[in-house]
Every structure is written in C-alpha cells, then in structure tokens.
Design an enzyme around this catalytic site. Structure first.
Site, PDB file in Angstrom:
ATOM      1  N   SER A  76       0.731  -1.179   0.135  1.00 37.19           N
ATOM      2  CA  SER A  76      -0.016  -0.086  -0.146  1.00 37.19           C
ATOM      3  C   SER A  76       0.778   0.995  -0.041  1.00 37.19           C
ATOM      4  CB  SER A  76      -0.746  -0.098   1.397  1.00 37.19           C
ATOM      5  OG  SER A  76      -2.188  -0.680   1.774  1.00 37.19           O
ATOM      6  N   LYS A  79       0.620   3.536  -2.861  1.00 38.04           N
ATOM      7  CA  LYS A  79      -0.821   3.848  -2.995  1.00 38.04           C
ATOM      8  C   LYS A  79      -0.707   5.369  -3.214  1.00 38.04           C
ATOM      9  CE  LYS A  79      -3.753   0.290  -0.993  1.00 38.04           C
ATOM     10  NZ  LYS A  79      -4.801   0.465   0.524  1.00 38.04           N
ATOM     11  N   TYR A 201      -3.195  -2.671 -10.377  1.00 44.74           N
ATOM     12  CA  TYR A 201      -3.143  -2.026  -9.125  1.00 44.74           C
ATOM     13  C   TYR A 201      -2.133  -3.562  -8.037  1.00 44.74           C
ATOM     14  CZ  TYR A 201      -5.131  -2.217  -3.830  1.00 44.74           C
ATOM     15  OH  TYR A 201      -4.338  -1.799  -2.815  1.00 44.74           O
ATOM     16  N   TYR A 253      -4.677   4.334   8.068  1.00 43.56           N
ATOM     17  CA  TYR A 253      -5.945   4.194   7.617  1.00 43.56           C
ATOM     18  C   TYR A 253      -6.953   4.617   9.182  1.00 43.56           C
ATOM     19  CZ  TYR A 253      -3.742   1.476   3.976  1.00 43.56           C
ATOM     20  OH  TYR A 253      -3.551   0.478   3.556  1.00 43.56           O
ATOM     21  N   VAL A 271       1.140  -3.549   3.450  1.00 45.03           N
ATOM     22  CA  VAL A 271       1.151  -4.714   4.867  1.00 45.03           C
ATOM     23  C   VAL A 271       2.574  -6.072   4.383  1.00 45.03           C
ATOM     24  CG1 VAL A 271      -1.675  -5.238   4.747  1.00 45.03           C
ATOM     25  CG2 VAL A 271      -0.516  -6.210   2.444  1.00 45.03           C
TER      26      VAL A 271
HETATM   27  O1  DON Z   1      -4.885  -3.785  -2.031  1.00 45.49           O
HETATM   28  C1  DON Z   1      -4.487  -5.333  -1.197  1.00 45.49           C
HETATM   29  O2  DON Z   1      -5.004  -5.541  -0.306  1.00 45.49           O
HETATM   30  C2  DON Z   1      -3.153  -4.961  -1.196  1.00 45.49           C
HETATM   31  N1  DON Z   1      -1.940  -5.393  -2.053  1.00 45.49           N
HETATM   32  C3  DON Z   1      -2.520  -3.491  -0.596  1.00 45.49           C
HETATM   33  C4  DON Z   1      -3.133  -3.683   0.923  1.00 45.49           C
HETATM   34  C5  DON Z   1      -2.197  -2.900   1.918  1.00 45.49           C
HETATM   35  O3  DON Z   1      -0.512  -2.709   2.103  1.00 45.49           O
HETATM   36  C6  DON Z   1      -2.418  -1.905   3.060  1.00 45.49           C
HETATM   37  N2  DON Z   1      -1.620  -1.900   3.835  1.00 45.49           N
HETATM   38  N3  DON Z   1      -1.249  -1.480   4.997  1.00 45.49           N
END
Ligand code: DON
Length: 332
Positions: A76, A79, A201, A253, A271
């Site tokens: 993320s 993003k 994405y 978040y 993550v």
């Molecule tokens: O959309 C997702 O689930 C992942 N590729 C990215 C999520 C993420 O890293 C959330 N962050 N803490």
C-alpha cells in the site's frame, strides 16, 4: 557499551542521525508481537524477524541499520506515489472528481463510499487506490506500469521490478478487491476496465523495495519531487504537497489519528511490513518489519517511528518547528 548509572538514557543530541537511528533500532527490536499478513498467501512466506531502518536527508546523508537492504513488496505504500502520479497525469480536478481526500476511519479494505458523493473516501484505502490506478490506465493505457516503474525507480535511485510470485498470489486471491473494482465501475469512478486496472494495482503493490529504497523515495518527496542523491525529478511539485497532505490524514488508515497525535509526520504503511515517513524539506525515513498489528500496520515500525519522532523532534507541531519560512521572511 557504557552501563554505568550515569549513561545517557536516550541518544545524546549531536551524535548524528546514524547514532539516533541505531539507538532506536536497539530499543525497539525486542518486540516480536504481531503477525505476518497471510490473506495474500505469498506474504506469509517472508522471514518474520527481519527489521531494518533507513533514513535519507535532502542534503544526501544516508543511514541504514539492520535489515535496511532486505527486499520486500511495497504494497500500500505504492498508493501514495500512484496518487502523486495520477495528479500529474490526469490533473487535480479529474482526480478529485473520482476520489475524496477525507479520512474514512475504516479498515484499508472496507467496502464503504462517501454517502453524498459516492466517491471512495481517499486514495489510501483500497477503493480509492484502485480508482487511482484506473485513472493511470485510462490515461496511459498499456504504458501505465512502465510509467509507474520509471517514476518509482527515479525516486529510489535504482531500477525497481515487480515480484511476480507476489503479484500472482494476490491476483489469484483478491476477491474482495475485484468486488470493489466492480462496484467502482458501476458508480462511474472506474472506467478503464476491472482487469486492466487490477493488473496495474496488483503489480504496483508487488514492486520490490528495501527500506533504503523507501527512505530515498521519501527523501524525494521531502525534496519536493527531486531525488536528492541523483538530482532526477520524479514527481511534480504541486502533486507532492497534495500527496503529503493525504498521507498525513489518511496514510495509516484507522490509526491515522493516533499516528498524527504521536508521530506527526506524513506516512504510509503497507502489509508487506514497510512504513514510510516524510519530514517535509528534510528527511525520508523507512522501517521494515513484517509483523503487523490488527490494522495492517507494522508493530515495530510504529514503535520505531514513535521513538524517532521523540528523539529528533520530527512532529509537525513540535515546539522547535518554526512554521512557514515565507511568513518569517516577511519580517513583520
Ligand atoms: O489491496 C491489497 O490488499 C494490497 N495489495 C495492499 C494492501 C496494503 O498494503 C494495506 N496496508 N496496510
């Protein structure tokens, strides 16, 4: 190591960034709480004990401690940079017509939209980030991934690449993100097609970086878009300000309020275990430790940032922060 009762309890001022970062690493490394992300199966295969901290100043000072050069997927954290690029490519008005800049107070993968506008709350939650990736595909077509990789690489100062195994692992299991992308298509926020958008994405989330890379990318944001070590421009100035603002309010978040309270710098977590923080016009800082808390943020990363913010007076409202240089220059 001096263990006398007169030893300083905290890193002494003036010992340099390397000493403060090393000290923070030593003080926070014992915490092994939290768990690896496993909803993307490939992420559960990483070594949970890895821990690294890196910092890069806009003057070009580079600090790396522990596993700062171990590669992991950006997830993320991408993003924030993708939003920065979408502002440049699609323009501020178009981007803001599709995605808001309001903290949601919800989890990163929540299926919630702003009730009044139908837009995703912000570009840091999955719904908003998928919308942003869709706009990059809409404007750049099949070139979108190369464009993203080029700019991320310019910010990192080396050529970055996608971890194909993590990409496939996410693509095969991302039922929730697919559901979000279909909903976004139904509301008109996403016009580039579900498959092409999610392909970008998932790939942008699977770009391999180290904490040292992320600190350089953060220093590039701190240095208003120009990599301070290479002199290459990676991001547009106006887009950087907007990106840092959204990182500050939404980057962590449903922990964003606590983060702003305790740490007080724009940040983004992933993550994969990374956290990136930016001290405007001064420093990029990154931590890597893949055990996460219940909100998907790195446990040791949060602890290290808390410590660094305290030791270095990083908080935007720290008493040592003098505010607008422009206002001071008016010489009232
Ligand atoms: O959309 C997702 O689930 C992942 N590729 C990215 C999520 C993420 O890293 C959330 N962050 N803490």
């Amino acid at each position: 190591m001096d263990t006398s009762p007169h030893a300083a309890p905290a890193a002494p001022v003036g010992h340099g960034l390397q000493t403060v970062v090393r000290h923070t690493y030593e003080r926070t490394r014992a915490d092994t709480s939290g768990a690896l992300a496993d909803y993307i199966p490939e992420l559960a295969r990483v070594d949970p004990d890895r821990f690294g901290i890196a910092a890069v100043s806009v003057e070009g000072e580079v600090v790396a401690v522990g596993d700062a050069d171990v590669a992991f997927t950006i997830q993320s954290i991408s993003k924030a940079f993708a939003f920065c690029l979408a502002l440049e490519v699609a323009g501020r008005d178009k981007v803001l017509s599709r995605v808001g800049v309001e903290p949601s107070g919800d989890a990163f993968n929540a299926i919630v939209f702003d009730a009044k506008t139908n837009r995703p709350f912000n570009p840091m939650v999955n719904a908003g980030a998928i919308t942003v990736s869709g706009m990059l595909v809409e404007h750049l077509g099949a070139e979108a991934l190369e464009f993203v990789l080029d700019r991320f690489s310019a910010a990192a100062g080396r050529r970055l690449a996608v971890d194909e195994a993590v990409f496939r692992s996410e693509a095969e299991t991302a039922h929730r993100n697919r559901g979000i992308a279909h909903l976004l298509t139904s509301t008109g926020a996403l016009t580039a097609g579900v498959d092409a958008t999610l392909d970008l994405y998932f790939r942008q989330c699977s770009i391999l970086v180290t904490a040292s890379d992320l600190a350089r990318m953060g220093a590039t944001l701190a240095n208003i878009g120009e990599n301070p070590l290479t002199g290459t421009t990676a991001f547009a100035v106006d887009a950087v300000r907007a990106t840092l603002a959204v990182m500050f309010t939404c980057g962590m978040y449903n922990f964003a309020g606590n983060w702003a309270f305790d740490v007080g710098v724009p940040a983004k977590s992933g993550v994969g275990g990374g956290i990136l923080g930016v001290v405007n016009r001064q420093l990029g800082i990154a931590t890597y430790s893949p055990r996460l808390d219940g909100r998907g943020n790195s446990v040791r990363g949060i602890a290290a940032f808390r410590e660094l913010a305290e030791e270095l007076g990083l908080h935007v409202f720290d008493p040592t922060n003098r505010g607008s240089a422009m206002l001071s220059a008016l010489g009232r």
